[in-house]
Design a protein around this motif. Sequence first.
Motif, PDB file in Angstrom:
ATOM      1  N   ASP A  48       0.855  -1.186   0.000  1.00 16.53           N
ATOM      2  CA  ASP A  48       0.000   0.000   0.000  1.00 16.53           C
ATOM      3  C   ASP A  48       0.892   1.237   0.000  1.00 16.53           C
ATOM      4  OD1 ASP A  48       0.907  -0.165   2.688  1.00 16.53           O
ATOM      5  OD2 ASP A  48      -0.941  -1.174   3.277  1.00 16.53           O
ATOM      6  N   SER A  49       0.266   2.388  -0.171  1.00 13.54           N
ATOM      7  CA  SER A  49       1.025   3.638  -0.278  1.00 13.54           C
ATOM      8  C   SER A  49       1.356   4.204   1.100  1.00 13.54           C
ATOM      9  CB  SER A  49       0.234   4.672  -1.079  1.00 13.54           C
ATOM     10  OG  SER A  49       0.072   4.252  -2.418  1.00 13.54           O
ATOM     11  N   LEU A  50       2.406   4.995   1.142  1.00 13.52           N
ATOM     12  CA  LEU A  50       2.787   5.717   2.355  1.00 13.52           C
ATOM     13  C   LEU A  50       3.069   7.168   1.998  1.00 13.52           C
ATOM     14  CD1 LEU A  50       3.517   5.459   5.407  1.00 13.52           C
ATOM     15  CD2 LEU A  50       5.901   5.339   4.648  1.00 13.52           C
ATOM     16  N   PRO A  51       2.374   8.127   2.596  1.00 14.57           N
ATOM     17  CA  PRO A  51       1.232   7.886   3.479  1.00 14.57           C
ATOM     18  C   PRO A  51       0.036   7.370   2.680  1.00 14.57           C
ATOM     19  CG  PRO A  51       1.445  10.216   3.034  1.00 14.57           C
ATOM     20  CD  PRO A  51       2.635   9.571   2.400  1.00 14.57           C
ATOM     21  N   PRO A  52      -0.868   6.635   3.372  1.00 11.09           N
ATOM     22  CA  PRO A  52      -2.046   6.112   2.677  1.00 11.09           C
ATOM     23  C   PRO A  52      -3.148   7.155   2.517  1.00 11.09           C
ATOM     24  CG  PRO A  52      -2.009   5.362   4.945  1.00 11.09           C
ATOM     25  CD  PRO A  52      -0.738   6.114   4.731  1.00 11.09           C
ATOM     26  N   GLY A  99       1.256  14.525  10.885  1.00  7.03           N
ATOM     27  CA  GLY A  99       0.992  13.141  10.513  1.00  7.03           C
ATOM     28  C   GLY A  99      -0.468  12.786  10.412  1.00  7.03           C
ATOM     29  N   ALA A 100      -1.364  13.704  10.791  1.00 12.20           N
ATOM     30  CA  ALA A 100      -2.797  13.416  10.763  1.00 12.20           C
ATOM     31  C   ALA A 100      -3.358  13.569   9.348  1.00 12.20           C
ATOM     32  CB  ALA A 100      -3.533  14.344  11.719  1.00 12.20           C
ATOM     33  N   PRO A 101      -4.471  12.871   9.022  1.00 15.09           N
ATOM     34  CA  PRO A 101      -5.096  13.011   7.701  1.00 15.09           C
ATOM     35  C   PRO A 101      -5.651  14.421   7.485  1.00 15.09           C
ATOM     36  CG  PRO A 101      -5.938  11.075   8.873  1.00 15.09           C
ATOM     37  CD  PRO A 101      -5.170  11.880   9.867  1.00 15.09           C
ATOM     38  N   VAL A 102      -5.441  14.944   6.284  1.00 19.29           N
ATOM     39  CA  VAL A 102      -6.002  16.252   5.940  1.00 19.29           C
ATOM     40  C   VAL A 102      -7.488  16.055   5.629  1.00 19.29           C
ATOM     41  CG1 VAL A 102      -5.915  18.177   4.321  1.00 19.29           C
ATOM     42  CG2 VAL A 102      -3.782  17.063   5.061  1.00 19.29           C
ATOM     43  N   PRO A 103      -8.390  16.807   6.299  1.00 20.19           N
ATOM     44  CA  PRO A 103      -9.833  16.622   6.089  1.00 20.19           C
ATOM     45  C   PRO A 103     -10.240  16.923   4.647  1.00 20.19           C
ATOM     46  CG  PRO A 103      -9.403  17.946   8.052  1.00 20.19           C
ATOM     47  CD  PRO A 103      -8.107  17.825   7.326  1.00 20.19           C
ATOM     48  N   ALA A 104     -11.316  16.282   4.226  1.00 22.23           N
ATOM     49  CA  ALA A 104     -11.871  16.539   2.901  1.00 22.23           C
ATOM     50  C   ALA A 104     -12.203  18.016   2.755  1.00 22.23           C
ATOM     51  CB  ALA A 104     -13.120  15.689   2.686  1.00 22.23           C
ATOM     52  N   GLY A 105     -11.898  18.575   1.604  1.00 18.19           N
ATOM     53  CA  GLY A 105     -12.175  19.978   1.322  1.00 18.19           C
ATOM     54  C   GLY A 105     -10.995  20.886   1.553  1.00 18.19           C
ATOM     55  N   ALA A 106     -10.085  20.530   2.462  1.00 20.33           N
ATOM     56  CA  ALA A 106      -8.891  21.343   2.720  1.00 20.33           C
ATOM     57  C   ALA A 106      -7.825  21.001   1.699  1.00 20.33           C
ATOM     58  CB  ALA A 106      -8.374  21.098   4.129  1.00 20.33           C
ATOM     59  N   ASP A 107      -7.032  22.003   1.301  1.00 12.03           N
ATOM     60  CA  ASP A 107      -5.961  21.750   0.329  1.00 12.03           C
ATOM     61  C   ASP A 107      -4.636  22.344   0.752  1.00 12.03           C
ATOM     62  OD1 ASP A 107      -6.436  24.432  -0.012  1.00 12.03           O
ATOM     63  OD2 ASP A 107      -6.801  24.322  -2.176  1.00 12.03           O
ATOM     64  N   ILE A 140       1.578  19.540   3.014  1.00 13.18           N
ATOM     65  CA  ILE A 140       0.819  18.296   2.925  1.00 13.18           C
ATOM     66  C   ILE A 140       1.657  17.261   2.179  1.00 13.18           C
ATOM     67  CG2 ILE A 140      -1.203  17.158   1.923  1.00 13.18           C
ATOM     68  CD1 ILE A 140      -2.743  19.724   2.274  1.00 13.18           C
ATOM     69  N   ARG A 141       1.753  16.079   2.753  1.00 13.10           N
ATOM     70  CA  ARG A 141       2.390  14.952   2.070  1.00 13.10           C
ATOM     71  C   ARG A 141       1.307  14.232   1.271  1.00 13.10           C
ATOM     72  NH1 ARG A 141       3.823  11.602   6.796  1.00 13.10           N
ATOM     73  NH2 ARG A 141       4.700  10.094   5.327  1.00 13.10           N
ATOM     74  N   PRO A 142       1.396  14.232  -0.051  1.00 15.72           N
ATOM     75  CA  PRO A 142       0.365  13.550  -0.853  1.00 15.72           C
ATOM     76  C   PRO A 142       0.403  12.042  -0.642  1.00 15.72           C
ATOM     77  CG  PRO A 142       1.664  15.080  -2.186  1.00 15.72           C
ATOM     78  CD  PRO A 142       2.389  14.928  -0.884  1.00 15.72           C
ATOM     79  N   VAL A 143      -0.675  11.383  -0.988  1.00 13.82           N
ATOM     80  CA  VAL A 143      -0.735   9.922  -0.936  1.00 13.82           C
ATOM     81  C   VAL A 143       0.413   9.345  -1.773  1.00 13.82           C
ATOM     82  CG1 VAL A 143      -2.083   7.904  -1.595  1.00 13.82           C
ATOM     83  CG2 VAL A 143      -3.238   9.883  -0.598  1.00 13.82           C
ATOM     84  N   GLY A 144       1.177   8.434  -1.150  1.00 15.92           N
ATOM     85  CA  GLY A 144       2.262   7.765  -1.867  1.00 15.92           C
ATOM     86  C   GLY A 144       3.493   8.606  -2.091  1.00 15.92           C
ATOM     87  N   SER A 145       3.580   9.771  -1.452  1.00 18.39           N
ATOM     88  CA  SER A 145       4.756  10.625  -1.677  1.00 18.39           C
ATOM     89  C   SER A 145       6.031   9.998  -1.127  1.00 18.39           C
ATOM     90  CB  SER A 145       4.539  12.006  -1.059  1.00 18.39           C
ATOM     91  OG  SER A 145       4.232  11.905   0.326  1.00 18.39           O
ATOM     92  N   ASP A 146       5.912   9.129  -0.125  1.00 15.25           N
ATOM     93  CA  ASP A 146       7.081   8.404   0.386  1.00 15.25           C
ATOM     94  C   ASP A 146       7.252   7.079  -0.346  1.00 15.25           C
ATOM     95  OD1 ASP A 146       7.442  10.452   2.164  1.00 15.25           O
ATOM     96  OD2 ASP A 146       6.629   9.387   3.886  1.00 15.25           O
ATOM     97  N   ILE A 147       6.183   6.294  -0.416  1.00 15.24           N
ATOM     98  CA  ILE A 147       6.215   4.982  -1.071  1.00 15.24           C
ATOM     99  C   ILE A 147       4.886   4.773  -1.779  1.00 15.24           C
ATOM    100  CG2 ILE A 147       6.389   2.486  -0.740  1.00 15.24           C
ATOM    101  CD1 ILE A 147       7.943   3.044   1.845  1.00 15.24           C
TER     102      ILE A 147
END
Length: 450
Positions: A48-52, A99-107, A140-147
């Motif tokens: 899976d991706s990191l971050p997921p 490290g927390a998930p960015v809420p929907a709507g925020a960019d 913001i670290r995008p999905v999969g930006s690390d792995i």
Amino acid sequence: MAAAAYKMILIPEAQRIVLENTQLLPPETVSLTEALGRTLAARVVAPDSLPPFPASIKDGYAVVAADGVGEFEVVGESRAGSMDTLPVGPGKVAYITTGAPVPAGADAVIQVEDTEKMVGGEGGVRRVMILKAAKPGQDIRPVGSDIMTGATVLEQGEVVGVAEVGILATVGATQLNVYGRPHVGVLSTGDEVVEPGTSPLGPGQIRDANRSMLVAAAIKGGAKVTDLGIARDTEGHLEGALERAIREGVDVLVTSGGVSMGDRDLIKPLLERSGTVHFGRVKMKPGKPLTFATLQVPAQGGGTRPMMVFGLPGNPVSSFVCFHLVVLPALRKMAGWSLPLLRRVSVRLTCPLKLDPERPEYHRATLQWSRCPVPGGVEGADPEVWCWWALSTGNQISSRLLSARSANALLELPQAAGTLAAGTLVSALLIDDLQLMPVPEEVPLTPGFS
């Protein structure tokens, strides 16, 4: 065959012969906690991706970048491991931790240092003043930006170190396919050799330093080790020791002593009767009687299996040097190393070294990174330039094990007459961790680093 009948070869040829006769051990599965120092037998792929999820890089507030600066209502929180379900829309923000998930709507995320909490909002509503405008994607670290899912994180043949253990845990690889650990048997020979705890020594007796040293060297080299004790200088006793090594299932038998030209040096004849002796003399100092043989021996469950035998000289320093030059590379190849030979660096001598006109020499030395440590300097070396310097460990006679104390390198000195002057650049093979090298003075920091 008499010992003198063996062709004298050089160490590079001896290493080639040994490695050509060395087979990779079959892979096995180990847990993550057992993987340190092992070699991967298969590549590891991220499931899976990191971050997921889009993750915050900082503590602060998740915002809509287009809103810019101003006062905003705080509609909820997103913390590592949990998140309120309220989405963030225009004119709204959410508190967020690293490290927390960015809420929907925020960019974007605004770090807490660029905000100011507002006191006493209407109806108890939390509000915050955003002092700096954000750009879309900020902090913001995008999905999969690390792995990314499906990415290869470690390749087959890589040795698992401390960082690799962390990577494997990150991708959930808790069961790993690695090459097997070599099983090494260590045997000392000689009527004069007694256990290290013997006291007082009887006439003509010496304590067995080689076996303890070689057991330690094999363990450090990643092997499983069986101590086979001391064999006396009789054919029957030596044959019994070889039979025990076979019963114990060792992949590699390392003996010390009994490989020279005396009438009680019986290792070579035993190996000639039992298998194939590939070489029995090496043009090197120390270690000329070094012997290597391969045997086909009974395997558990039927059939046969290969066993390698290294007959090391009885002098402790000769055993020490020969182990590092020929045995250790074999153990590494068996364990999956793609480049099993010792690493080589260039160093400068701190003192003149006399050469041997008959054999190339592997001179024990301690390397250090420093300016020239020789009082008054040496010809051809800038006293202010930092480089690797080799400090000889002193008298190099093959019986003097103190010459291996603190040694982290073997200097490669050519067969020649004469002397190498202090300051001469020579090649050196690394045999120990440079973390233990002397630190005569502090290495200057990078300019501007503090």
